[in-house]
Design an enzyme around this catalytic site. Structure first.
Site, PDB file in Angstrom:
ATOM      1  CB  CYS A 235      15.874   1.311 -38.447  1.00 26.42           C
ATOM      2  SG  CYS A 235      14.552   2.190 -38.409  1.00 26.42           S
TER       3      CYS A 235
ATOM      4  CE1 TYR B 145      -3.461   2.540   8.497  1.00 28.09           C
ATOM      5  CE2 TYR B 145      -3.343   4.382   6.817  1.00 28.09           C
ATOM      6  CZ  TYR B 145      -2.680   3.947   7.868  1.00 28.09           C
ATOM      7  OH  TYR B 145      -2.662   5.196   8.806  1.00 28.09           O
TER       8      TYR B 145
ATOM      9  CB  CYS C 282      15.242   5.055 -35.818  1.00 29.70           C
ATOM     10  SG  CYS C 282      15.600   3.978 -34.822  1.00 29.70           S
TER      11      CYS C 282
ATOM     12  CE  LYS D 101       8.783   6.364   6.109  1.00 27.47           C
ATOM     13  NZ  LYS D 101       9.604   7.634   7.418  1.00 27.47           N
TER      14      LYS D 101
ATOM     15  CB  CYS E 172      12.711   0.110 -35.997  1.00 27.48           C
ATOM     16  SG  CYS E 172      13.820   0.571 -34.683  1.00 27.48           S
TER      17      CYS E 172
ATOM     18  CG  ASP F  28       4.519  12.901   4.386  1.00 31.22           C
ATOM     19  OD1 ASP F  28       3.900  11.726   5.660  1.00 31.22           O
ATOM     20  OD2 ASP F  28       4.941  13.635   4.303  1.00 31.22           O
TER      21      ASP F  28
ATOM     22  CD  GLU G  21      -1.720   8.428   7.847  1.00 33.02           C
ATOM     23  OE1 GLU G  21      -1.417   7.487   8.264  1.00 33.02           O
ATOM     24  OE2 GLU G  21      -0.736   9.390   7.687  1.00 33.02           O
TER      25      GLU G  21
ATOM     26  CD  GLU H  78      -2.099  -0.935   2.641  1.00 35.18           C
ATOM     27  OE1 GLU H  78      -1.876  -0.869   3.627  1.00 35.18           O
ATOM     28  OE2 GLU H  78      -2.885  -2.625   3.038  1.00 35.18           O
TER      29      GLU H  78
ATOM     30  CE  LYS I 194       4.695   4.612   6.740  1.00 30.76           C
ATOM     31  NZ  LYS I 194       4.762   6.794   7.320  1.00 30.76           N
TER      32      LYS I 194
ATOM     33  CB  CYS J  30      12.164   5.257 -34.535  1.00 36.04           C
ATOM     34  SG  CYS J  30      12.261   3.542 -36.499  1.00 36.04           S
TER      35      CYS J  30
HETATM   36  S1  IVH Z   1      -0.505  -0.008   8.415  1.00 39.56           S
HETATM   37  C1  IVH Z   1      -0.187  -1.714  12.971  1.00 39.56           C
HETATM   38  N1  IVH Z   1      -0.563   0.805   6.439  1.00 39.56           N
HETATM   39  O1  IVH Z   1       2.374   5.203   8.726  1.00 39.56           O
HETATM   40  C2  IVH Z   1      -0.638  -1.212  11.277  1.00 39.56           C
HETATM   41  N2  IVH Z   1       0.034   2.465   8.109  1.00 39.56           N
HETATM   42  O2  IVH Z   1       4.765   4.147  10.650  1.00 39.56           O
HETATM   43  C3  IVH Z   1       0.034   0.342  11.423  1.00 39.56           C
HETATM   44  N3  IVH Z   1       0.368   5.256   7.460  1.00 39.56           N
HETATM   45  O3  IVH Z   1       0.769   5.725  11.977  1.00 39.56           O
HETATM   46  C4  IVH Z   1      -0.515   1.192  10.682  1.00 39.56           C
HETATM   47  N4  IVH Z   1      -0.039   4.598   5.563  1.00 39.56           N
HETATM   48  O4  IVH Z   1      -0.021   7.041  10.094  1.00 39.56           O
HETATM   49  C5  IVH Z   1      -0.246   1.033   7.898  1.00 39.56           C
HETATM   50  N5  IVH Z   1      -1.354   1.961   4.392  1.00 39.56           N
HETATM   51  C6  IVH Z   1      -0.589   2.448   5.470  1.00 39.56           C
HETATM   52  C7  IVH Z   1      -0.626   3.722   6.184  1.00 39.56           C
HETATM   53  C8  IVH Z   1       0.424   3.663   7.630  1.00 39.56           C
HETATM   54  C9  IVH Z   1       0.078   5.181   6.282  1.00 39.56           C
HETATM   55  C10 IVH Z   1       1.299   5.720   8.606  1.00 39.56           C
HETATM   56  C11 IVH Z   1      -0.028   5.275   9.948  1.00 39.56           C
HETATM   57  C12 IVH Z   1       1.115   4.945  10.542  1.00 39.56           C
HETATM   58  C13 IVH Z   1       2.690   5.259  10.467  1.00 39.56           C
HETATM   59  C14 IVH Z   1       3.164   4.152  10.699  1.00 39.56           C
END
Ligand code: IVH
Length: 668
Positions: A409, A225, A406, A312, A430, A118, A173, A114, A116, A424
């Site tokens: 070719c 999520y 190209c 990250k 080609c 912000d 989130e 998934e 993440k 091309c």
């Molecule tokens: S799962 C036990 N899923 O990241 C499960 N967290 O560093 C814990 N966050 O506090 C969270 N997208 O604010 C989960 N798809 C996602 C997320 C997500 C963002 C954030 C969330 C959490 C922090 C953890």
């Protein structure tokens, strides 16, 4: 206005506005303009002011609760809100995977990836399908009750539908899209107020505002999520999210089930490159073990779950010298300029090449051989040139002209109006284009011939055995076994894989042929609309434009493809090889509506419009978009379009409610 009429209109407006909110925020497919939406909302506000007895507690006007709280009440979380372990590189991820495989004894783990987001974490409690409490993460043990503020988020349904558990918690989130953030800052600048730093800060600040009316002005959004419920209703995390989506809860569409760690890494690479195209900020990917029993088995440390980890994205910039510019040719003939660099270390790897995207980008940078360039690399993606240190430009350097022919070719390149990329046009001869097309044809989402990978496709081409997809079907065992290092078993596998691919449905074949702009979805739409290759080849541009999601550019390209005799010959050969060029017939539930033409308009209580359309078509009826003398029935919900209404009345079309339609099908 009479009492009864007012009540009716308020109900109509409420349903209508809720539906539009849902379309706008959940489906991201608004059906009306913001202005029209506001007018409807105004009408409702006025009516409710005149007839307060008819205000329903979940009216769209009530999303901003009136009860301004003084400070926020602190609430203890039922289950602590933990954080996630972070990693920044591939090795740490592989270690994570290995730990899990070792402790479970399984060969391959199924993960869900998934994005993440912000923003800030929130815990929501639902009871009987209603949102009853929203708590911020706080210190993980206790957080603030921000229910009233959270209720102002327009994409959050206040009443769920479908088969939801009576009580459950869902975490997610809260965030702000970049556009909304910029708009907000524009306004602040205009008012001479200090600008906000980033969308995350505004989102988190907004939830702490005491006046929900103010909060409602902030364009907040939410993705959920993580579902927590006590009954163990779901075997996997992905199932639980899909179920939540079916109740009307907004989950991220970008999530993906990935089998094994390599598939996870592929997801990371794709999104590391694509994340800048998103409408919101993401700083990484969360990787979760999909199976709930496994999650339980793995458990938690004091701070984090052992079944999940956050990867990250990171970026690092380095300075180095541009040695040369080379040009690559892709499967579709698109040319990509590539910078050859003095090798430099970024994030632990040596970088020698970077993408320069296209001619515009080269022009914008006025990039020259010998320049000192800034190279950026994030995670695993291809590095890119983000700037030039013009102060260090060598004196005798010269502007770089883009190539005209190209490099593979030597065909003269073309550039379509309004497009950044050069092409091309020699798609049939080609070499990288031909090999690219062969690779695409056998690919997983196309014909899925697993015994022929990219390398094998190239070998077959180089040995002059396969020049176009149709040649695959003429391959013989003798030809294959004569190749270097080819064993009997592999040769047989290849032949067998090719044979099996003949069963792939028409939409895959159409996608595999590799017509530009015809991706998986477009292929499906075209097959559903035209059913056979014969119909598709003879379809006019106008006919194609009538198909949902088919625009001018696609229609023209497809039409053109079928004008080219070489393409027609190729299709004839594939047909003779017995590939599928007709849609598979779908068994209909019944034919009780055969010969009847239906038009649908308005919003319905129990079914979406698409569901009702499917119902008609699955029972032999036809859907049409406008009312004409041929129309038999108008399926009318609340807020039927006035022009449709009038026309239907004039022509004596029979009106049906959704219940009447269901009855018609069931009793026939
Ligand atoms: S799962 C036990 N899923 O990241 C499960 N967290 O560093 C814990 N966050 O506090 C969270 N997208 O604010 C989960 N798809 C996602 C997320 C997500 C963002 C954030 C969330 C959490 C922090 C953890």
């Amino acid at each position: 206005m009479e009492l009864a009429n007012a009540k009716l209109r308020i109900e109509q407006l409420t349903t209508l506005l809720k539906d539009h909110n849902y379309r706008y925020y959940v489906l991201a497919e608004p059906a009306i303009s913001d202005f029209e939406f506001d007018q409807l909302l105004n009408e409702l506000t006025h009516l409710e002011a005149q007839f307060p007895q008819f205000i329903s507690p979940d009216s769209p006007t009530q999303k901003v609760g009136g009860n301004v709280s003084d400070g926020f009440i602190t609430v203890k979380h039922q289950r602590p809100m933990l954080s996630l372990a972070n990693t920044y590189n591939e090795q740490e991820l592989r270690d994570f995977d290995e730990r899990i495989r070792k402790s479970t004894g399984l060969a391959d783990i199924e993960y869900v990836c998934e994005l993440k987001i912000d923003g800030l974490a929130i815990s929501l409690f639902f009871e009987n399908g209603k949102l009853v409490q929203a708590i911020t993460r706080g210190d993980g043990i206790q957080g603030d009750d921000v229910t009233t503020n959270v209720k102002t988020i327009r994409s959050l349904k206040h009443q769920l539908s479908g088969n939801f558990p009576q009580k459950f918690e869902m975490r997610g989130e809260i965030f702000m899209h970049r556009k909304g953030f910029e708009k907000l800052n524009d306004m602040r600048r205009a008012n001479n107020e200090a600008e906000y730093a980033n969308p995350r800060n505004v989102a988190s600040g907004s939830l702490k505002i005491k006046d929900p009316n103010e909060v409602a002005k902030r364009p907040l959004d939410i993705y959920l999520y993580y579902l927590l419920e006590d009954e163990g209703l779901f075997a996997t995390h992905s199932e639980s999210l899909n179920a939540a989506a079916s109740w009307g809860i907004k989950i991220a569409e970008t999530s993906k089930v990935c089998n094994g760690i390599d598939s996870v890494l592929a997801f990371l690479n794709v999104w590391d490159a694509k994340r800048h195209d998103l409408s919101f900020d993401t700083d990484g990917v969360v990787i979760k073990v999909n199976n709930k029993n496994l999650q339980e088995e793995l458990g938690f440390t004091a701070k984090t779950p052992r079944w999940a980890i956050a990867y990250k994205f990171q970026t690092e910039t380095a300075t180095t010298t541009l040695l040369d510019i080379k040009y690559q040719v892709g499967r579709t003939g698109a040319i990509t300029p590539v910078a050859e660099l003095q090798p430099v270390a970024i994030l632990g790897t040596t970088v020698k090449r970077a993408s320069l995207h296209n001619a515009n980008e080269m022009e914008r940078l006025d990039i020259r051989i010998g320049d000192m360039v800034f190279v950026e690399k994030g995670g695993e993606i291809i590095p890119k040139i983000v700037g030039i240190d013009y102060t260090q430009r060598p004196e005798n350097s010269e502007p770089q002209a883009y190539i005209s022919h190209c490099p593979e070719c030597n065909t003269k390149l073309i550039r379509n109006e309004g497009e950044a990329q050069h092409y091309c046009p020699n798609d049939l001869l080609c070499p990288p284009q031909v090999v690219g097309k062969l690779e695409h044809f056998v690919g997983r989402k196309a014909m899925d011939i697993q015994s022929i990978g990219s390398e094998m496709a190239e070998t077959l081409y180089k040995n002059n055995l396969v020049n176009s997809p149709a040649d695959f079907y003429d391959l013989t065992f003798e030809q294959l076994i004569a190749l270097d290092r080819m064993g009997e078993k592999s040769a047989n596998n290849i032949i067998e894989g090719i044979q099996i691919s003949k069963n792939q449905p028409f939409e895959r074949v159409l996608f595999a042929i590799g017509i530009r702009y015809v991706g998986e979805t477009v292929a499906k739409k075209l097959v559903a609309a035209f059913l056979t290759i014969h119909n598709l080849m003879n379809a006019s541009i106008e006919e194609m434009l009538k198909v949902d999601e088919i625009g001018e550019r696609i229609a023209q390209t497809v039409h053109q493809h079928f004008q080219n005799p070489r393409n027609l010959q190729e299709i004839e050969r594939l047909k003779s090889a017995n590939l599928q060029f007709e849609a598979q017939k779908i068994e209909k539930a019944s034919y009780v509506l055969e010969g009847k033409i239906f038009v649908i308009s308005g919003v319905f209580e129990n079914h979406s419009r698409d569901e009702l359309k499917d119902l008609v078509e699955n029972n032999g009826g036809k859907m049409a978009s406008g009312v004409t003398s041929k129309t038999n029935y108008l399926i009318a919900g609340s807020g039927v379009g006035p022009s449709k209404l009038e026309k239907a009345q004039q022509l004596g079309v029979v009106f049906l409610s959704e219940d009447e339609l269901l009855q018609m099908i069931q009793t026939s």
